[in-house]
Design an enzyme around this catalytic site. Structure first.
Site, PDB file in Angstrom:
ATOM      1  N   CYS A   2       0.798  -1.228   0.000  1.00 37.49           N
ATOM      2  CA  CYS A   2       0.000   0.000   0.000  1.00 37.49           C
ATOM      3  C   CYS A   2       0.835   1.284   0.000  1.00 37.49           C
ATOM      4  O   CYS A   2       2.019   1.272   0.260  1.00 37.49           O
ATOM      5  CB  CYS A   2      -0.978   0.087   1.176  1.00 37.49           C
ATOM      6  SG  CYS A   2      -2.131  -1.276   1.218  1.00 37.49           S
ATOM      7  N   GLY A  28      -0.090  -0.534  -4.859  1.00 36.85           N
ATOM      8  CA  GLY A  28      -1.388  -1.140  -4.595  1.00 36.85           C
ATOM      9  C   GLY A  28      -2.367  -0.774  -5.685  1.00 36.85           C
ATOM     10  O   GLY A  28      -2.519   0.408  -6.005  1.00 36.85           O
ATOM     11  N   ASN A 102      -0.268   2.384   6.207  1.00 41.75           N
ATOM     12  CA  ASN A 102       0.570   1.468   5.440  1.00 41.75           C
ATOM     13  C   ASN A 102       1.376   0.659   6.445  1.00 41.75           C
ATOM     14  O   ASN A 102       2.096   1.226   7.257  1.00 41.75           O
ATOM     15  CB  ASN A 102       1.503   2.273   4.521  1.00 41.75           C
ATOM     16  CG  ASN A 102       2.531   1.410   3.793  1.00 41.75           C
ATOM     17  OD1 ASN A 102       3.621   1.870   3.481  1.00 41.75           O
ATOM     18  ND2 ASN A 102       2.203   0.175   3.518  1.00 41.75           N
ATOM     19  N   GLY A 103       1.225  -0.658   6.380  1.00 38.48           N
ATOM     20  CA  GLY A 103       1.945  -1.519   7.315  1.00 38.48           C
ATOM     21  C   GLY A 103       1.068  -2.678   7.723  1.00 38.48           C
ATOM     22  O   GLY A 103       0.112  -3.026   7.017  1.00 38.48           O
ATOM     23  N   CYS A 237      12.815  -1.485   5.855  1.00 39.08           N
ATOM     24  CA  CYS A 237      12.573  -2.773   5.191  1.00 39.08           C
ATOM     25  C   CYS A 237      13.457  -2.933   3.946  1.00 39.08           C
ATOM     26  O   CYS A 237      13.392  -2.129   3.013  1.00 39.08           O
ATOM     27  CB  CYS A 237      11.105  -2.816   4.782  1.00 39.08           C
ATOM     28  SG  CYS A 237      10.700  -4.154   3.668  1.00 39.08           S
ATOM     29  N   TYR A 243      12.458  -4.927  -4.192  1.00 36.19           N
ATOM     30  CA  TYR A 243      11.363  -5.131  -5.129  1.00 36.19           C
ATOM     31  C   TYR A 243      10.329  -4.026  -5.165  1.00 36.19           C
ATOM     32  O   TYR A 243       9.864  -3.624  -6.216  1.00 36.19           O
ATOM     33  CB  TYR A 243      10.640  -6.444  -4.777  1.00 36.19           C
ATOM     34  CG  TYR A 243       9.298  -6.600  -5.445  1.00 36.19           C
ATOM     35  CD1 TYR A 243       9.204  -6.936  -6.795  1.00 36.19           C
ATOM     36  CD2 TYR A 243       8.115  -6.367  -4.737  1.00 36.19           C
ATOM     37  CE1 TYR A 243       7.971  -7.046  -7.423  1.00 36.19           C
ATOM     38  CE2 TYR A 243       6.883  -6.469  -5.365  1.00 36.19           C
ATOM     39  CZ  TYR A 243       6.813  -6.811  -6.696  1.00 36.19           C
ATOM     40  OH  TYR A 243       5.608  -6.906  -7.317  1.00 36.19           O
ATOM     41  N   SER A 284      11.013  -5.885 -12.910  1.00 41.84           N
ATOM     42  CA  SER A 284      11.547  -5.950 -11.545  1.00 41.84           C
ATOM     43  C   SER A 284      13.038  -6.256 -11.486  1.00 41.84           C
ATOM     44  O   SER A 284      13.709  -5.889 -10.527  1.00 41.84           O
ATOM     45  CB  SER A 284      10.746  -6.972 -10.732  1.00 41.84           C
ATOM     46  OG  SER A 284      10.662  -8.190 -11.429  1.00 41.84           O
ATOM     47  N   ASP A 346      16.197 -12.002 -11.692  1.00 36.48           N
ATOM     48  CA  ASP A 346      14.980 -11.441 -11.107  1.00 36.48           C
ATOM     49  C   ASP A 346      15.307 -10.895  -9.722  1.00 36.48           C
ATOM     50  O   ASP A 346      16.331 -11.240  -9.133  1.00 36.48           O
ATOM     51  CB  ASP A 346      13.849 -12.477 -11.037  1.00 36.48           C
ATOM     52  CG  ASP A 346      12.462 -11.811 -11.015  1.00 36.48           C
ATOM     53  OD1 ASP A 346      12.397 -10.558 -10.980  1.00 36.48           O
ATOM     54  OD2 ASP A 346      11.456 -12.533 -11.043  1.00 36.48           O
ATOM     55  N   ASP A 347      14.417 -10.060  -9.228  1.00 41.48           N
ATOM     56  CA  ASP A 347      14.694  -9.422  -7.938  1.00 41.48           C
ATOM     57  C   ASP A 347      14.447 -10.352  -6.770  1.00 41.48           C
ATOM     58  O   ASP A 347      15.028 -10.198  -5.711  1.00 41.48           O
ATOM     59  CB  ASP A 347      13.822  -8.169  -7.787  1.00 41.48           C
ATOM     60  CG  ASP A 347      12.360  -8.537  -7.715  1.00 41.48           C
ATOM     61  OD1 ASP A 347      11.809  -9.005  -8.723  1.00 41.48           O
ATOM     62  OD2 ASP A 347      11.777  -8.412  -6.631  1.00 41.48           O
ATOM     63  N   CYS A 383       6.897 -12.161   5.633  1.00 38.60           N
ATOM     64  CA  CYS A 383       7.027 -10.839   6.246  1.00 38.60           C
ATOM     65  C   CYS A 383       5.711 -10.555   6.940  1.00 38.60           C
ATOM     66  O   CYS A 383       4.663 -10.769   6.378  1.00 38.60           O
ATOM     67  CB  CYS A 383       7.270  -9.776   5.177  1.00 38.60           C
ATOM     68  SG  CYS A 383       7.181  -8.107   5.837  1.00 38.60           S
TER      69      CYS A 383
HETATM   70  P1  AMP Z   1       7.145 -16.217  -7.543  1.00 38.31           P
HETATM   71  O1  AMP Z   1       6.723 -16.352  -8.956  1.00 38.31           O
HETATM   72  O2  AMP Z   1       6.086 -16.650  -6.592  1.00 38.31           O
HETATM   73  O3  AMP Z   1       8.453 -16.870  -7.233  1.00 38.31           O
HETATM   74  O4  AMP Z   1       7.323 -14.661  -7.250  1.00 38.31           O
HETATM   75  C1  AMP Z   1       8.454 -13.994  -7.696  1.00 38.31           C
HETATM   76  C2  AMP Z   1       8.064 -12.822  -8.541  1.00 38.31           C
HETATM   77  O5  AMP Z   1       7.108 -12.026  -7.879  1.00 38.31           O
HETATM   78  C3  AMP Z   1       9.256 -11.941  -8.821  1.00 38.31           C
HETATM   79  O6  AMP Z   1       9.257 -11.678 -10.213  1.00 38.31           O
HETATM   80  C4  AMP Z   1       9.035 -10.681  -8.026  1.00 38.31           C
HETATM   81  O7  AMP Z   1       9.344  -9.540  -8.794  1.00 38.31           O
HETATM   82  C5  AMP Z   1       7.583 -10.706  -7.663  1.00 38.31           C
HETATM   83  N1  AMP Z   1       7.343 -10.437  -6.235  1.00 38.31           N
HETATM   84  C6  AMP Z   1       8.128 -10.671  -5.205  1.00 38.31           C
HETATM   85  N2  AMP Z   1       7.546 -10.338  -4.050  1.00 38.31           N
HETATM   86  C7  AMP Z   1       6.337  -9.871  -4.366  1.00 38.31           C
HETATM   87  C8  AMP Z   1       5.252  -9.369  -3.625  1.00 38.31           C
HETATM   88  N3  AMP Z   1       5.288  -9.286  -2.292  1.00 38.31           N
HETATM   89  N4  AMP Z   1       4.162  -8.982  -4.310  1.00 38.31           N
HETATM   90  C9  AMP Z   1       4.126  -9.070  -5.636  1.00 38.31           C
HETATM   91  N5  AMP Z   1       5.105  -9.555  -6.391  1.00 38.31           N
HETATM   92  C10 AMP Z   1       6.204  -9.950  -5.766  1.00 38.31           C
END
Ligand code: AMP
Length: 456
Positions: A2, A28, A102-103, A237, A243, A284, A346-347, A383
């Site tokens: 958010c 969000g 937010n939190g 954080c 990300y 990302s 990827d991040d 988290c």
């Molecule tokens: P996954 O496909 O479940 O492994 O999620 C990893 C992907 O989701 C990565 O490409 C991230 O950029 C993205 N991601 C990571 N954390 C979040 C989050 N909390 N909400 C939305 N996207 C996320």
């Protein structure tokens, strides 16, 4: 997750809030809302949907007043009702009040049970509603004292903007987990926002970050008054940098893009790969992939095209839709990739869904080898401080080693940034919230605490 914004002393506070929320849409997309106070009353408008779709010029024009608070709500599985949109507004003994948050409050359930036992009724599942009740229930005469009472009862991560008919109060939890910055508007008004990218859009000048444990009070004709409510125990954080935040934002003095570049460089040092090309998962992974390519001395290519008209992968709660969404969103440039050994950056890796699809996509496009690199450590814990993460059972790194995950996503190799490498990239000048990686729930709660029911 958010976004929140608070505007005070502005000519068109609702318009400033609108543009700010628009620039923070990435935080969000499920619902958005603004409430405006004009000294006599508060007017609220909130709805499911994206900022540009929810507000019309007519709506904004009808919201007159020099103080506005606004919110973008992130979608979390199972809770998608319009009632969960913010701001949360109420009438109580001292008048009217509107709150954005937010939190995530880790003691939400205990506080709620106690309030219910004393006769309170709740309309939503949001922890933000607890805040309103605690303020309404306090016996203190002044709102500021009621807010202070309320603050002694909430635990976890919070950035709050609270609006009465004539004042605004802004509070950041003592850990400073979620970001919050203060800026000055060109017309002399004040703005607080989750990210500084909001300031850039509305022409505000960055003044400073709101300090951990600080409360700012805004009142007509006065400079904002700062009070240190809690002893700070600073833990911003790390995931905001990895990300969540926009690359052009500056969070607690650090530019997000630069920190991501640095994570990529560090990743190249820790887990290099013998490859011909480095590709990011767009968007990302872009900054980290640049850093990784630079670190290896290998060409960087935008070898995967992103369809920008599809929402983020996480938005849809069911697994089936998530699978399809990755394909809808990403598509490889085959002639760049065919016959090449590629590293794809990827991040973060959460459930492993995205990585699996991308590795398959690259192999189908003819890649000779696919080496997956993640510019963050393994996510082993949910988290509970405002980033929406699934339960431990769904976090692939909670129960699988790197080799096993590499096999399950079909990659020729897989590598993560270490926790130490992440800290190096972020800088050792402060302690970060690393809860997803190390399970240190320093602000209370545990892996079993309910996650973001709406406030985050
Ligand atoms: P996954 O496909 O479940 O492994 O999620 C990893 C992907 O989701 C990565 O490409 C991230 O950029 C993205 N991601 C990571 N954390 C979040 C989050 N909390 N909400 C939305 N996207 C996320």
């Amino acid at each position: 997750m958010c976004a929140i914004v608070g505007v005070f002393g502005a000519k068109k506070a609702s318009t400033v809030a609108y543009y700010s929320l628009f620039s923070m849409q990435h935080r969000g997309q499920e619902a958005t809302g603004i409430s405006v106070a004009n000294g006599e009353k508060i007017k609220l408008y909130k709805k499911r949907g994206m900022v540009a779709d929810v507000f019309s010029q007519e709506t904004l024009d009808s919201m007159e007043g020099s103080c506005a608070v606004g919110h973008n709500r992130y979608s979390t599985a199972g809770s998608e009702s319009q009632g969960d949109a913010q701001p949360v507004f109420a009438k109580y003994k001292l008048g009217e009040i509107s709150v954005v948050h937010n939190g995530n409050l880790v003691n939400k359930n205990e506080v709620r049970e106690e309030l219910i036992a004393k006769g309170a009724i709740f309309q939503t599942d949001m922890d933000t509603e607890n805040i309103i009740h605690l303020i309404a229930k306090s016996q203190k005469d002044a709102l500021v004292d009621r807010i202070k009472d309320m603050l002694t009862r909430i635990e976890g991560a919070y950035c709050l903007a609270i609006q009465s008919r004539s004042k605004m109060f802004v509070i950041r939890d003592r850990f400073g987990i979620r970001p919050l910055s203060l800026g000055k508007l060109p017309d002399g008004g004040w703005i607080v926002a989750s990210e500084t990218c909001a300031f850039d859009l509305v022409g505000a000048e960055f003044v400073r970050d709101v300090s951990p444990g600080e409360m700012l009070t805004f009142e007509e004709g006065k400079e904002p008054v700062s009070e240190q409510i809690f002893e700070p125990d600073y833990h911003p954080c790390a995931f905001e940098y990895i990300y969540f935040a926009r690359p052009d934002s500056i969070i607690d003095g650090k530019n997000v893009y630069q920190t991501r570049l640095q994570m990529g460089r560090k990743l190249a040092e820790e887990v290099p790969a013998e490859v011909d090309l480095v590709l990011p998962v767009p968007d990302s992974g872009v900054a980290a992939a640049r850093g990784y390519a630079e670190g290896l001395g290998v060409p960087f290519e935008m070898g995967i095209v992103r369809n920008h008209y599809v929402g983020r992968t996480f938005i849809e709660p069911t697994q089936e839709i998530r699978d399809l969404k990755v394909k809808l969103k990403l598509s490889p440039i085959k002639h760049l990739i065919a016959g090449k050994r590629v590293a794809i950056i990827d991040d973060s890796l959460v459930r492993g869904t995205t990585s699996k699809q991308i590795v398959r996509m690259l192999k189908e496009a003819g890649a000779a080898e696919v080496h997956m690199r993640i510019a963050a450590p393994e996510i082993k814990f949910p988290c509970r401080y405002g980033i929406d993460t699934p339960t431990r059972a769904e976090l692939i790194s909670a129960s699988h080693g790197v080799e096993e995950i590499a096999e399950s996503i079909g990659a020729d190799s897989l590598g993560f940034l270490s926790v130490d490498g992440l800290i190096d990239a972020l800088g050792r000048d402060r302690t970060y919230s690393l809860v997803s990686f190390d399970g240190n729930y320093f602000a209370g709660g545990s892996a079993d605490t309910p996650g973001c029911a709406g406030g985050c």
